[in-house]
Design an enzyme around this catalytic site. Structure first.
Site, PDB file in Angstrom:
ATOM      1  N   HIS A  31      -3.738   9.510   9.862  1.00 21.29           N
ATOM      2  CA  HIS A  31      -3.548   8.283   9.075  1.00 21.29           C
ATOM      3  C   HIS A  31      -4.495   8.383   7.884  1.00 21.29           C
ATOM      4  CE1 HIS A  31      -1.510   6.240  12.523  1.00 21.29           C
ATOM      5  NE2 HIS A  31      -2.301   7.044  13.228  1.00 21.29           N
ATOM      6  N   PHE A  32      -3.953   8.646   6.700  1.00 20.21           N
ATOM      7  CA  PHE A  32      -4.821   8.919   5.541  1.00 20.21           C
ATOM      8  C   PHE A  32      -4.928   7.742   4.573  1.00 20.21           C
ATOM      9  CE2 PHE A  32      -4.802  13.892   5.776  1.00 20.21           C
ATOM     10  CZ  PHE A  32      -5.668  13.826   6.853  1.00 20.21           C
ATOM     11  N   ARG A  33      -4.302   6.597   4.908  1.00 19.95           N
ATOM     12  CA  ARG A  33      -4.617   5.294   4.287  1.00 19.95           C
ATOM     13  C   ARG A  33      -4.169   5.088   2.847  1.00 19.95           C
ATOM     14  NH1 ARG A  33      -4.988   3.720   9.266  1.00 19.95           N
ATOM     15  NH2 ARG A  33      -7.011   3.905  10.270  1.00 19.95           N
TER      16      ARG A  33
ATOM     17  N   ASN B 197       1.849   3.899   8.471  1.00 23.83           N
ATOM     18  CA  ASN B 197       1.238   2.558   8.433  1.00 23.83           C
ATOM     19  C   ASN B 197       0.226   2.419   7.300  1.00 23.83           C
ATOM     20  OD1 ASN B 197      -0.311   4.388  10.023  1.00 23.83           O
ATOM     21  ND2 ASN B 197      -1.435   2.721  10.971  1.00 23.83           N
TER      22      ASN B 197
ATOM     23  N   HIS C 178       4.633   6.198  19.426  1.00 26.75           N
ATOM     24  CA  HIS C 178       3.356   5.685  19.926  1.00 26.75           C
ATOM     25  C   HIS C 178       3.763   4.817  21.113  1.00 26.75           C
ATOM     26  CE1 HIS C 178      -0.811   3.797  19.319  1.00 26.75           C
ATOM     27  NE2 HIS C 178      -0.308   3.274  20.424  1.00 26.75           N
TER      28      HIS C 178
ATOM     29  N   HIS D 284      -0.038  11.368  21.019  1.00 30.12           N
ATOM     30  CA  HIS D 284      -1.308  11.127  21.750  1.00 30.12           C
ATOM     31  C   HIS D 284      -1.143  10.622  23.193  1.00 30.12           C
ATOM     32  CE1 HIS D 284      -0.323   7.286  20.033  1.00 30.12           C
ATOM     33  NE2 HIS D 284      -1.081   7.352  18.978  1.00 30.12           N
TER      34      HIS D 284
ATOM     35  N   ASP E 248      -4.975  12.317  15.421  1.00 29.97           N
ATOM     36  CA  ASP E 248      -4.815  10.878  15.185  1.00 29.97           C
ATOM     37  C   ASP E 248      -5.957  10.368  14.295  1.00 29.97           C
ATOM     38  OD1 ASP E 248      -3.712   8.349  15.282  1.00 29.97           O
ATOM     39  OD2 ASP E 248      -4.531   7.852  17.248  1.00 29.97           O
TER      40      ASP E 248
ATOM     41  N   HIS F 259     -11.791   4.019   9.816  1.00 33.36           N
ATOM     42  CA  HIS F 259     -12.118   2.639   9.442  1.00 33.36           C
ATOM     43  C   HIS F 259     -13.575   2.652   9.007  1.00 33.36           C
ATOM     44  CE1 HIS F 259      -8.401   1.108  11.200  1.00 33.36           C
ATOM     45  NE2 HIS F 259      -8.633   1.873  12.252  1.00 33.36           N
TER      46      HIS F 259
HETATM   47  O1  DOR Z   1      -6.359   3.923  17.134  1.00 33.84           O
HETATM   48  C1  DOR Z   1      -5.417   3.990  16.362  1.00 33.84           C
HETATM   49  N1  DOR Z   1      -5.552   3.681  15.064  1.00 33.84           N
HETATM   50  N2  DOR Z   1      -4.208   4.350  16.824  1.00 33.84           N
HETATM   51  C2  DOR Z   1      -3.104   4.287  16.041  1.00 33.84           C
HETATM   52  O2  DOR Z   1      -2.057   4.670  16.489  1.00 33.84           O
HETATM   53  C3  DOR Z   1      -3.183   3.713  14.691  1.00 33.84           C
HETATM   54  C4  DOR Z   1      -4.512   3.985  14.141  1.00 33.84           C
HETATM   55  C5  DOR Z   1      -4.793   3.353  12.796  1.00 33.84           C
HETATM   56  O3  DOR Z   1      -3.949   3.483  11.910  1.00 33.84           O
HETATM   57  O4  DOR Z   1      -5.887   2.822  12.608  1.00 33.84           O
END
Ligand code: DOR
Length: 436
Positions: free
Chosen positions: A63-65, A95, A177, A231, A302, A306
């Site tokens: 997840h590279f935001r 996402n 997921h 995962h 994964d 944050h």
């Molecule tokens: O812990 C997680 N964070 N699992 C996920 O599947 C999504 C991810 C996120 O995008 O922060």
């Protein structure tokens, strides 16, 4: 940048065995692998004596935001972390903000990546209850991502009827997921008011994961639909697949679910919070067995960064997820050194098997004709994970202080050196991956 490069006297993984060899790279591809290769005097040489050459890591879940959440990470910082971690290709999740649920948003990500990414890139298209046509036509994509749980908003697809519509139409890979949102919702109420982050693993418990994996498996069998379980985290799911895994189903595990368990809440608190959550030491062992036996096919990080401030808020206000791309290879190679598996298995789980499952042509193997996506690692030196050396924008790792071996020394993407003994070459750009 020269079109030629010689890697001299590396210990190379060739045909599932290690041999000291030279590797000649030409125009982004592996041109020759031989004990000794003669070259022109102007060909750059990397002296790899004492180092091990592996196929570059392909991380199939990150997840590279970007776009929208660049304060946590962006495609440039994330790909710098990849280069440092020996990750030469990644598959990224939808996402972001806006969500990657249309061709337009997929194009936007591909465009951003072409400008910013030091390594090769591919993107999932996210399923909603409404975007069936996009799911089949979006291109290029590694597959359809469904959040059956642990998500909110349009990307949460937790109704069996909506899931069945997606499984029933089209043929491309569906990656799930797998967590049961209804069960999570009910247990969240049951455990309301508890601020010990360890309760996270009780709320989103093994049964929640098992329920969703069972449902995905049922639908995949009904429609013979290519299914990938992201995962996998519980012993129960691993045992289910051990006895019931059609040939068109694959599964992955994260390094965290192999080497961390619920005891991590005592040491790093909410920094250990992820979805699906960390499990028990017994789950760790069952997952290791499933991986070694081929029930689980490969490894993904994964990587879900944050900020430290977000992670420090206190449960349950903390977001789930932890970074992983720059530690995954040394974590796994350290496990190999400790006897949990072999270095060859690590290369298979982190590159060869991923390329095969996602049908990524010309990657994951060191042989003439394959892309020169390579990583030279040092399997003799141990070095701790240090916060000040991290490239990820979030600036922390669940593995800080862990003393690891197998750190990348040189990373090569498409024949270009992108990381060299501590220095990033930030002018290098990767390419969009294709999926056969
Ligand atoms: O812990 C997680 N964070 N699992 C996920 O599947 C999504 C991810 C996120 O995008 O922060």
């Amino acid at each position: 940048m020269s079109a030629h490069l010689l890697i001299r006297q590396a210990t190379v993984l060739i045909d599932r065995a290690f041999q000291v060899s030279d590797v000649l790279v030409q125009d982004g591809k592996i041109a020759q692998v031989a004990p000794e290769i003669a070259i022109d005097s102007d060909t750059p040489v990397i002296d790899a004596t004492g180092l091990t050459l592996l196929p570059g890591v392909i991380d199939p879940q990150v997840h590279f935001r970007e776009p929208g959440l660049e304060y946590k990470e962006d495609l440039f910082t994330a790909s710098c972390a990849c280069a440092k971690g020996g990750v030469t290709s990644f598959l990224e999740m939808p996402n972001t903000k806006p969500l990657t649920t249309t061709q337009e948003m997929l194009n936007d990500k591909l465009d951003r990546a072409s400008q910013k990414c030091l390594v090769n890139y591919g993107f999932f298209i996210g399923a909603t209850a409404e975007n069936l046509p996009d799911l089949e036509t979006a291109n290029p994509t590694c597959g359809i991502k469904i959040f059956m749980g642990s998500m909110h908003g349009a990307l949460l697809v937790d109704q069996e009827s909506a899931l069945e519509r997606i499984f029933a139409s089209g043929r491309r890979l569906i990656a799930v997921h797998a967590e049961d949102q209804a069960r999570i919702r009910a247990r969240r109420e049951q455990f309301a008011g508890i601020t010990d982050p360890a309760v996270h693993s009780q709320i989103q418990d093994n049964q929640a994961a098992l329920n969703a994996t069972q449902l995905a498996l049922k639908l995949s069998k009904k429609y013979q639909r290519r299914l990938h379980i992201l995962h996998l985290s519980t012993g129960e799911e691993a045992e289910l697949l051990r006895h019931d895994k059609p040939v068109w189903v694959t599964a992955e595990v994260t390094p965290q679910h192999l080497v961390l368990n619920t005891s991590a809440y005592e040491t790093i608190g909410t920094f250990a919070q992820m979805n699906p959550p960390l499990r028990s030491p017994q789950d760790n062992e069952i997952l290791w067995n499933a991986l070694r036996d081929g029930v689980i096919d490969f490894i993904a990080t994964d990587h879900a960064p944050h900020t430290i401030e977000e992670k420090a808020q206190g449960y349950p206000n903390t977001p789930s997820g932890m970074p992983g791309v720059e530690t995954s290879l040394p974590i796994m190679l350290t496990q190999a050194k400790q006897g949990k598996c072999t270095v060859e298995q690590v290369a298979n789980w982190m590159s060869t098997a991923v390329a095969k499952a996602y049908k990524i042509p010309n990657k994951g193997i060191i042989a003439p004709g394959y892309d020169a996506d390579l990583v030279l690692v040092d399997l003799d030196t141990y070095k701790p994970v240090l916060r000040e050396e991290l490239q990820t924008k979030c600036g922390w790792s669940p593995f800080e202080g862990w003393n690891l071996t197998g750190w990348p020394v040189v990373t090569i993407v498409g024949g270009q050196v992108v990381f060299d003994r501590g220095k990033l070459h930030t002018d290098v750009r990767g390419k969009a991956l294709s999926f056969g």
